[in-house]
Design a protein around this motif. Structure first.
Motif, short mmCIF file in Angstrom:
data_model
loop_
_atom_site.label_atom_id
_atom_site.label_comp_id
_atom_site.label_asym_id
_atom_site.label_seq_id
_atom_site.Cartn_x
_atom_site.Cartn_y
_atom_site.Cartn_z
N ASN A 218 30.74 43.37 29.09
CA ASN A 218 29.70 44.13 28.00
C ASN A 218 30.09 45.54 29.26
OD1 ASN A 218 28.24 43.78 30.20
ND2 ASN A 218 26.82 42.23 28.29
N GLU A 219 29.37 46.33 28.96
CA GLU A 219 29.58 47.47 29.36
C GLU A 219 28.40 47.13 31.40
OE1 GLU A 219 30.45 50.60 29.45
OE2 GLU A 219 31.92 50.25 28.00
N ALA A 220 27.46 46.61 31.36
CA ALA A 220 26.66 45.79 32.81
C ALA A 220 28.33 45.42 32.83
CB ALA A 220 25.79 45.67 32.57
N PHE A 221 28.78 44.44 33.15
CA PHE A 221 29.41 43.76 33.66
C PHE A 221 30.44 44.60 33.76
CE2 PHE A 221 28.70 39.78 31.74
CZ PHE A 221 28.40 38.37 32.58
N LYS A 222 31.28 45.31 33.38
CA LYS A 222 32.76 46.36 33.84
C LYS A 222 31.75 47.12 35.18
CE LYS A 222 33.41 50.04 31.52
NZ LYS A 222 33.55 51.06 30.55
#
Length: 521
Positions: free
Chosen positions: A200-204
């Motif tokens: 997700n965006e957080a991982f990215k």
């Protein structure tokens, strides 16, 4: 719009400051006064305050206590200290709190006006800087989005493998693409550790900062399981490769020490833009093939090993799996998978074949026990585990253990035929107004239709269909005898949706029509 808060426990001082300045002339649209720290806090929470003019010595909270609260609350106004105390410690604290000015009372209206005007200019300058930063962030994010979309198209088209053609297409899209650049593709893969995770965006953002240091040369794209990074540089390729490898190893170590998903990385080499698609497809296969190891870095130049699948004796494993709750079966299966992992003799193709062979034998085994396997495992949890079973050896073993446990429980329930017959009879009574046949009953009890018919006749001496009709007729007679329900409603309540057919069946089994039966009773 600029707003000012004046804080002074002496009301006449606060009002004097308020009336001493032509606020409109210096673009101040709102002026608030507070006579204590508590009042000042209430104003700060209710209004956007850009400038604070505060005394130091006040009962129930000093000016510096107020400024500490302001800082801790993430407010960022320009601060002017206006006090009667020429105290070095106070001046020092004012510097520590980044106060713009330290004025001593009494102060002339001109000096106060000059200081407040400077504070207004500081607010306007800060706003302009904030706007520029925000615009730059928007611009950079938009550029990153456009570059991501560009590379996504290149990868999806697959046919564009000439670096000059890619550079031409980039120029047509007004995308900056240095023809001197070489590109390193890296795929990051999530391993669930028994829990379903997705990129997700957080991982990215975490990956972008920790591995690539937020470099603008890096493009990140992801789907549910894989994250693709494309790092582009025009020189020092070996140095950049080593730096990225080192950062990835450190990132994976930190991730493995956490309670989150495991991560593995699959690295290509720095090559021209036209090679990105080819390397990407090779990396996808490499990542897909790795079903054994859930962390580490894997490189294309390590090559792809050819592996042969040797089918184990699954039939023997499943011979007595119900008697020991599948314990011996799981021992054999875990030993087979663990040894294949240890000897590096397993990839996705082999794991998929093994899964298919196991399920084929398993379905035969449970069918012999009277269980419909495809119905037994249609719940969401089993479905999700099955979807992930061929992704890794760990998920494969978890799925099979789940499958075997459920099968053993249901088979043991079915093997107690007296209990099964009681449950079938209770189910028929509870669902009499619904459609009932051996297929629906088999589905409800996870048995095959033939098995459920056979076991019912063996235990009761009558056909299942005859029993259903018998119970329907008993209910119909009861309703005709004890209620004034119309015949149509009696038919429906007994499980017949056609009144003429109901009357026909009733006459066959009772020797008279429903109306005749009711009139006689």
């Amino acid at each position: 719009m600029i707003q000012v808060l004046i804080v002074d426990d002496e009301v006449h001082c606060a009002e004097g400051v308020k009336s001493a300045i032509d606020w409109k002339m210096i673009q101040v649209t709102g002026v608030f006064t507070a006579y204590s720290m508590k009042q000042a806090q209430a104003v700060m929470e209710a209004e956007r305050i850009d400038i604070i003019i505060s005394d130091v010595e006040m009962p129930k909270g000093s000016g510096f206590e107020l400024l500490r609260w302001v800082r801790d609350s993430q407010y960022d106004p320009v601060v002017i200290i206006l006090t009667s105390y020429a105290n070095f410690d106070y001046a020092k604290q004012a510097i520590e709190f980044h106060c713009m000015e330290y004025l001593l009372k009494p102060v002339s209206a001109d000096a106060l006006m000059k200081t407040v005007r400077a504070a207004v200019d500081a607010v306007l300058k800060k706003r302009k800087n904030d706007e520029n930063v925000l615009l730059a962030e928007y611009w950079n994010e938009n550029e990153r989005y456009r570059v991501r979309q560009f590379w996504r198209e290149i990868l999806e088209e697959r046919e564009l493998t000439d670096s000059a053609d890619i550079a031409k297409k980039a120029r047509e899209r007004h995308i900056s693409l240095d023809e001197r650049n070489k590109y390193l593709p890296v795929i990051f893969k999530l391993h669930s550790r028994g829990v379903k995770y997705q990129w997700n965006e957080a991982f990215k953002e975490l990956l972008y900062e920790k591995v690539f240091g937020g470099k603008n040369q890096v493009v990140l794209m992801y789907n549910s399981r894989n994250m693709l990074a494309i790092a582009g540089y025009f020189s020092d390729f070996e140095r950049h490769y080593e730096q990225i490898s080192s950062s990835i190893r450190a990132f994976i170590r930190r991730q493995n020490a956490s309670s989150g998903p495991g991560i593995s990385a699959y690295m290509g080499k720095f090559k021209a833009a036209g090679e990105v698609t080819v390397q990407y497809e090779q990396l996808v296969r490499l990542a897909s093939d790795n079903v054994a190891e859930q962390s580490g870095i894997f490189c294309l130049d390590e090559g792809r090993k050819e592996m042969a699948y040797e089918r184990p004796d699954i039939e023997d494993w499943l011979h007595d799996f119900v008697e020991d709750s599948g314990a011996e079966l799981m021992v054999h299966l875990n030993q087979y998978v663990d040894l294949a992992v240890k000897d590096r003799r397993i990839n996705k193709d082999i794991l998929t074949r093994f899964l298919q062979d196991f399920l084929q034998v398993f379905y035969i085994a449970v069918n012999e026990k009277g269980i419909q396997a495809h119905l037994l495992f249609e719940d969401d949890v089993s479905g999700e585990m099955y979807e992930r079973a061929a992704h890794s050896a760990t998920e494969f073993k978890a799925f099979v253990a789940h499958l075997v446990e459920k099968a053993v429980n249901y088979i043991r329930q079915v093997s107690d035929s007296d209990t099964v017959i009681s449950r079938i009879r209770a189910y028929i009574k509870e669902n009499l107004s619904s459609e009932l046949n051996r297929e629906l009953l088999a589905e409800a009890f996870f048995m095959s239709p033939d098995y459920i018919s056979r076991i019912f006749r063996q235990k009761t001496g009558e056909k299942l269909t005859d029993y259903i009709t018998q119970v329907r007729m008993e209910e119909a007679r009861r309703l005709l005898r004890t209620t004034s329900m119309p015949v149509g409603e009696v038919a429906y309540a007994s499980g017949y949706y056609n009144v003429a057919y109901f009357s026909k069946v009733f006459r066959i089994h009772n020797g008279e029509t429903p109306a005749q039966y009711r009139s006689r009773k």
